[in-house]
Design a protein around this motif. Structure first.
Motif, PDB file in Angstrom:
ATOM      1  N   GLU A  44       0.845  -1.179   0.000  1.00  0.00           N
ATOM      2  CA  GLU A  44       0.000   0.000   0.000  1.00  0.00           C
ATOM      3  C   GLU A  44       0.888   1.239   0.000  1.00  0.00           C
ATOM      4  O   GLU A  44       2.120   1.142   0.064  1.00  0.00           O
ATOM      5  CB  GLU A  44      -0.935   0.000   1.217  1.00  0.00           C
ATOM      6  N   ASP A  45       0.235   2.411  -0.058  1.00  0.00           N
ATOM      7  CA  ASP A  45       1.008   3.651  -0.074  1.00  0.00           C
ATOM      8  C   ASP A  45       1.777   3.860   1.220  1.00  0.00           C
ATOM      9  O   ASP A  45       2.834   4.505   1.220  1.00  0.00           O
ATOM     10  CB  ASP A  45       0.069   4.840  -0.310  1.00  0.00           C
ATOM     11  N   THR A  46       1.275   3.309   2.311  1.00  0.00           N
ATOM     12  CA  THR A  46       1.936   3.502   3.608  1.00  0.00           C
ATOM     13  C   THR A  46       3.069   2.511   3.848  1.00  0.00           C
ATOM     14  O   THR A  46       3.825   2.657   4.808  1.00  0.00           O
ATOM     15  CB  THR A  46       0.907   3.367   4.737  1.00  0.00           C
ATOM     16  N   GLY A  47       3.184   1.500   3.008  1.00  0.00           N
ATOM     17  CA  GLY A  47       4.233   0.508   3.168  1.00  0.00           C
ATOM     18  C   GLY A  47       3.740  -0.887   2.833  1.00  0.00           C
ATOM     19  O   GLY A  47       2.598  -1.080   2.387  1.00  0.00           O
ATOM     20  N   LEU A  48       4.598  -1.871   3.039  1.00  0.00           N
ATOM     21  CA  LEU A  48       4.242  -3.265   2.793  1.00  0.00           C
ATOM     22  C   LEU A  48       3.560  -3.815   4.047  1.00  0.00           C
ATOM     23  O   LEU A  48       4.175  -3.912   5.113  1.00  0.00           O
ATOM     24  CB  LEU A  48       5.482  -4.088   2.474  1.00  0.00           C
ATOM     25  N   HIS A  49       2.280  -4.189   3.914  1.00  0.00           N
ATOM     26  CA  HIS A  49       1.500  -4.667   5.046  1.00  0.00           C
ATOM     27  C   HIS A  49       1.591  -6.189   5.139  1.00  0.00           C
ATOM     28  O   HIS A  49       1.241  -6.905   4.195  1.00  0.00           O
ATOM     29  CB  HIS A  49       0.037  -4.248   4.899  1.00  0.00           C
ATOM     30  N   VAL A  50       2.067  -6.660   6.288  1.00  0.00           N
ATOM     31  CA  VAL A  50       2.086  -8.091   6.590  1.00  0.00           C
ATOM     32  C   VAL A  50       1.002  -8.321   7.632  1.00  0.00           C
ATOM     33  O   VAL A  50       1.170  -8.003   8.809  1.00  0.00           O
ATOM     34  CB  VAL A  50       3.460  -8.544   7.116  1.00  0.00           C
ATOM     35  N   SER A  51      -0.145  -8.825   7.185  1.00  0.00           N
ATOM     36  CA  SER A  51      -1.301  -9.010   8.053  1.00  0.00           C
ATOM     37  C   SER A  51      -1.334 -10.446   8.555  1.00  0.00           C
ATOM     38  O   SER A  51      -1.240 -11.398   7.757  1.00  0.00           O
ATOM     39  CB  SER A  51      -2.593  -8.676   7.295  1.00  0.00           C
ATOM     40  N   ALA A  62     -11.003  -3.425  18.390  1.00  0.00           N
ATOM     41  CA  ALA A  62     -11.654  -3.844  17.146  1.00  0.00           C
ATOM     42  C   ALA A  62     -12.607  -4.988  17.455  1.00  0.00           C
ATOM     43  O   ALA A  62     -12.399  -5.739  18.419  1.00  0.00           O
ATOM     44  CB  ALA A  62     -10.622  -4.270  16.113  1.00  0.00           C
ATOM     45  N   PRO A  63     -13.678  -5.153  16.654  1.00  0.00           N
ATOM     46  CA  PRO A  63     -14.568  -6.311  16.840  1.00  0.00           C
ATOM     47  C   PRO A  63     -13.837  -7.605  16.544  1.00  0.00           C
ATOM     48  O   PRO A  63     -12.769  -7.625  15.919  1.00  0.00           O
ATOM     49  CB  PRO A  63     -15.694  -6.048  15.830  1.00  0.00           C
ATOM     50  N   PHE A  64     -14.420  -8.711  16.967  1.00  0.00           N
ATOM     51  CA  PHE A  64     -13.744 -10.005  16.891  1.00  0.00           C
ATOM     52  C   PHE A  64     -13.307 -10.334  15.468  1.00  0.00           C
ATOM     53  O   PHE A  64     -12.189 -10.812  15.239  1.00  0.00           O
ATOM     54  CB  PHE A  64     -14.659 -11.108  17.425  1.00  0.00           C
ATOM     55  N   SER A  65     -14.167 -10.096  14.482  1.00  0.00           N
ATOM     56  CA  SER A  65     -13.841 -10.478  13.110  1.00  0.00           C
ATOM     57  C   SER A  65     -12.701  -9.654  12.528  1.00  0.00           C
ATOM     58  O   SER A  65     -12.065 -10.068  11.543  1.00  0.00           O
ATOM     59  CB  SER A  65     -15.077 -10.342  12.221  1.00  0.00           C
ATOM     60  N   ASP A  66     -12.448  -8.474  13.093  1.00  0.00           N
ATOM     61  CA  ASP A  66     -11.390  -7.596  12.585  1.00  0.00           C
ATOM     62  C   ASP A  66     -10.119  -7.640  13.427  1.00  0.00           C
ATOM     63  O   ASP A  66      -9.171  -6.887  13.154  1.00  0.00           O
ATOM     64  CB  ASP A  66     -11.882  -6.152  12.513  1.00  0.00           C
ATOM     65  N   GLN A  67     -10.071  -8.494  14.428  1.00  0.00           N
ATOM     66  CA  GLN A  67      -8.883  -8.557  15.287  1.00  0.00           C
ATOM     67  C   GLN A  67      -7.758  -9.268  14.550  1.00  0.00           C
ATOM     68  O   GLN A  67      -7.901 -10.393  14.082  1.00  0.00           O
ATOM     69  CB  GLN A  67      -9.233  -9.282  16.590  1.00  0.00           C
ATOM     70  N   ARG A  68      -6.620  -8.590  14.464  1.00  0.00           N
ATOM     71  CA  ARG A  68      -5.486  -9.090  13.691  1.00  0.00           C
ATOM     72  C   ARG A  68      -4.232  -8.348  14.121  1.00  0.00           C
ATOM     73  O   ARG A  68      -4.292  -7.417  14.931  1.00  0.00           O
ATOM     74  CB  ARG A  68      -5.725  -8.884  12.193  1.00  0.00           C
ATOM     75  N   VAL A  69      -3.096  -8.741  13.542  1.00  0.00           N
ATOM     76  CA  VAL A  69      -1.814  -8.080  13.782  1.00  0.00           C
ATOM     77  C   VAL A  69      -1.286  -7.597  12.436  1.00  0.00           C
ATOM     78  O   VAL A  69      -1.174  -8.383  11.490  1.00  0.00           O
ATOM     79  CB  VAL A  69      -0.801  -9.033  14.438  1.00  0.00           C
ATOM     80  N   GLU A  70      -0.983  -6.312  12.364  1.00  0.00           N
ATOM     81  CA  GLU A  70      -0.434  -5.720  11.148  1.00  0.00           C
ATOM     82  C   GLU A  70       1.005  -5.289  11.415  1.00  0.00           C
ATOM     83  O   GLU A  70       1.264  -4.479  12.300  1.00  0.00           O
ATOM     84  CB  GLU A  70      -1.253  -4.500  10.709  1.00  0.00           C
ATOM     85  N   ALA A  71       1.932  -5.838  10.638  1.00  0.00           N
ATOM     86  CA  ALA A  71       3.327  -5.401  10.681  1.00  0.00           C
ATOM     87  C   ALA A  71       3.601  -4.680   9.368  1.00  0.00           C
ATOM     88  O   ALA A  71       3.653  -5.305   8.306  1.00  0.00           O
ATOM     89  CB  ALA A  71       4.261  -6.587  10.861  1.00  0.00           C
ATOM     90  N   VAL A  72       3.747  -3.376   9.451  1.00  0.00           N
ATOM     91  CA  VAL A  72       3.923  -2.553   8.250  1.00  0.00           C
ATOM     92  C   VAL A  72       5.405  -2.258   8.067  1.00  0.00           C
ATOM     93  O   VAL A  72       6.035  -1.620   8.923  1.00  0.00           O
ATOM     94  CB  VAL A  72       3.120  -1.246   8.355  1.00  0.00           C
ATOM     95  N   ILE A  73       5.960  -2.743   6.951  1.00  0.00           N
ATOM     96  CA  ILE A  73       7.356  -2.460   6.610  1.00  0.00           C
ATOM     97  C   ILE A  73       7.378  -1.132   5.863  1.00  0.00           C
ATOM     98  O   ILE A  73       6.817  -1.006   4.769  1.00  0.00           O
ATOM     99  CB  ILE A  73       7.941  -3.587   5.748  1.00  0.00           C
ATOM    100  N   LEU A  74       8.007  -0.145   6.458  1.00  0.00           N
ATOM    101  CA  LEU A  74       7.949   1.225   5.927  1.00  0.00           C
ATOM    102  C   LEU A  74       8.951   1.402   4.789  1.00  0.00           C
ATOM    103  O   LEU A  74       9.953   2.104   4.904  1.00  0.00           O
ATOM    104  CB  LEU A  74       8.216   2.222   7.060  1.00  0.00           C
ATOM    105  N   ASN A  75       8.652   0.751   3.669  1.00  0.00           N
ATOM    106  CA  ASN A  75       9.535   0.831   2.505  1.00  0.00           C
ATOM    107  C   ASN A  75       9.164   1.962   1.565  1.00  0.00           C
ATOM    108  O   ASN A  75       9.736   2.101   0.487  1.00  0.00           O
ATOM    109  CB  ASN A  75       9.530  -0.499   1.742  1.00  0.00           C
ATOM    110  N   ARG A  76       8.185   2.800   1.952  1.00  0.00           N
ATOM    111  CA  ARG A  76       7.808   3.949   1.131  1.00  0.00           C
ATOM    112  C   ARG A  76       7.661   5.184   2.004  1.00  0.00           C
ATOM    113  O   ARG A  76       7.454   5.091   3.205  1.00  0.00           O
ATOM    114  CB  ARG A  76       6.483   3.678   0.402  1.00  0.00           C
TER     115      ARG A  76
END
Length: 310
Positions: A207-214, A296-310
């Motif tokens: 994405e524009d904010t970086g590489l998202h590892v979800s 976040a609600p249960f269905s949206d609970q996750r971990v996002e590691a954003v690699i700031l390559n941009r």
């Protein structure tokens, strides 16, 4: 000088010599004959040459001996794998290519033609296949349409989807999606089939904010997503796969960890656990990996590691 000298110590008649050759009561003969043959050399006091064995490498030979502690003391056929390989190959920080949580494929593959052949029980004739219409609908776990494809003519053998819909939304790790195939025969009758559920432990997208590892919180912290510590082995394997991805292509780039959890306090604990794990795996400074959390609600609970390559 005479060549031979005979000294007769005791002279007796011939007849008595034969008798004297017989041992007497003492068991010894009565005469001793000493002879010297011609050609013998003179007596000399010359000493033989002194021969001393000298090792020219005596001073360095100890250094030429191999270090016995480095030699294999037993047969290679009887030793284990760990004893015959360097320790660094067994280090958990070494990239392990068999981890495939994050695939290198450019998208998600759908076999549209295979689904039609399964419905028909075999391959249709080429002329007949061109008369079929087809649709592919990706629905989320609530039954809402997330993305849609359709076409006429021969269905494609393989359709690659990036995972993003027309609204710019990406599929999320841990959420279940369904692929619904609808076909229309040449006579207008519909045929419908549902493919295997789409459920991913981890997803990577740029994405524009970086590489998202979800990553799926259920895989990292248990099915309830309420754990504060990483679950072994599933959660540890997912995070190691993410760390391997960083090591291959994005070493030294800052990372922002953001956790979506049931509460802010729980999210902070989970974010800290993920941050400490990545710091240990990537062996980088703490300032290169930041952590944050949100509710976040249960269905949206996750971990996002954003690699700031941009």
């Amino acid at each position: 000088m005479m060549n031979a000298i005979a000294v007769l110590l005791l002279s007796v008649p011939a007849w008595s010599q034969r008798a004297s050759s017989e041992p007497v009561s003492g068991g010894m003969p009565q005469e001793v004959l000493i002879k010297a043959e011609a050609g013998t050399g003179k007596l000399t006091d010359t000493k033989p040459h002194l021969k001393i064995e000298v090792d020219p490498f005596e001073t360095i030979r100890p250094g030429l001996k191999p270090d016995e502690s480095l030699l294999l003391a037993v047969s290679p056929l009887t030793v284990s794998w760990r004893r015959t390989h360097p320790e660094f190959l067994m280090n958990e920080r070494v990239i392990q290519p068999w981890r495939t949580t994050f695939s290198q494929r450019p998208g998600i593959s759908f076999k549209v033609r295979d689904q039609l052949e399964t419905l028909l029980g075999g391959k249709p004739e080429p002329k007949e296949a061109k008369k079929w219409g087809w649709q592919l609908t990706i629905a989320d776990e609530e039954g809402r349409v997330f993305h849609h494809y359709e076409g006429a003519g021969d269905p494609p053998e393989e359709l690659i989807w990036s995972g993003q819909n027309d609204q710019g939304e990406w599929v999320r790790a841990g959420r279940s999606y369904s692929a619904v195939y609808a076909f229309t025969s040449p006579d207008g009758s519909p045929r419908t089939t549902v493919g295997k559920p789409l459920l991913f432990k981890g997803i990577v997208h740029q994405e524009d904010t970086g590489l998202h590892v979800s990553m799926d919180s259920a895989a990292l912290f248990g099915a309830s997503k309420n754990g504060a510590d990483l679950q072994a082995p599933a959660g540890v394997e997912v995070l190691r796969s993410a760390a391997d991805l960083v090591k291959r292509k994005f070493g030294g780039i800052p990372i922002s960890v953001r956790v979506f959890a049931n509460t802010k306090e729980l999210g902070d604990q989970q974010a800290k656990a993920v941050q400490e794990f990545l710091l240990r795996e990537l062996m980088t400074a703490s300032r290169h990996i930041t952590a944050d959390a949100a509710r976040a609600p249960f269905s949206d609970q996750r971990v996002e590691a954003v690699i700031l390559n941009r």
